[in-house]
Design an enzyme around this catalytic site. Sequence first.
Site: not given
Ligand code: AMP
Length: 284
Positions: A34, A37, A184
Amino acid sequence: MIELSSIPELRRWVRAARAGGRRIALVPTMGYLHEGHLRLVDEARRRAETVVMSVFVNPLQFGPGEDLASYPRDLARDRVLAEARGVEALFTPGEAVMYPPGSEIRVIPGPTADRWEGAARPGHFAGVLTVVAKLFHLVEPDLATFGRKDIQQAVLVRQMVRDLDWPLEIVVVPTVREADGLALSSRNTYLDADQRRQALALSGALRAAHEAFVAGERRASALAAAMRRRLDLEPAVTVEYLAIAEPRGLAPVETVEADSVVALAGRVGRTRLIDNIILGEGLG
Ligand code: AMP
């Protein structure tokens, strides 16, 4: 964009990229991409010539009874989004590539992992740090970007890099939100329309804390009470923890400052959501 799913392929590609003198940034994710990311990719591109993104739903960081099996996945869509945003290499290992039979060594964090998310999800951060350590070894990036949305994860990755003398920079990127405040998250896809509305109690509670701070309140207990008042308006949301903490190790504080962190976790139905703000900044 090239897609790599084996370790020898990844290492070969990284070696060639580095031989060209390019700086490499790593963006670790679990996919179902999203805009949050993709902002990590934007920030990575500002700081390095080459961006490697990993997409791997890391089983080690899920506890028993958590949503590993149902975690949303759509690699075809992730490929399109990553490429359009300028990712040069997408690393998409299978589970047997990251954890071949016999693999057993883990990165065990210290007490910073015992509170908040770590208390709610025992073993979670050992799983996170183990996979992040492996990715750092495989890519040897000059920098890696992480989201502030998972603030305790970002704190622990920084701590790991410091404690293990890793020569790379950790860049933390502000949380991306929907227009109405909802942070998100790949897990937002679990929410139906009612739950989507109910979930606004989380960001609403953070907004209430920010507003109280801006109005001059400095007692953590009073900020927590303001948050509870907002959360009580939405009984469908079950709060797991409500943290008011200092930014370096996330230890609780009684008196807040502009850089204090306010974080919370809650359940809406079966969906577990987390969110946080830096108090002086609010929802941004
Ligand atoms: P995930 O796929 O949930 O493991 O997230 C991968 C990376 O994206 C991690 O560093 C999360 O902190 C970051 N991330 C997830 N959601 C958001 C968001 N809404 N805003 C900024 N970074 C995000």
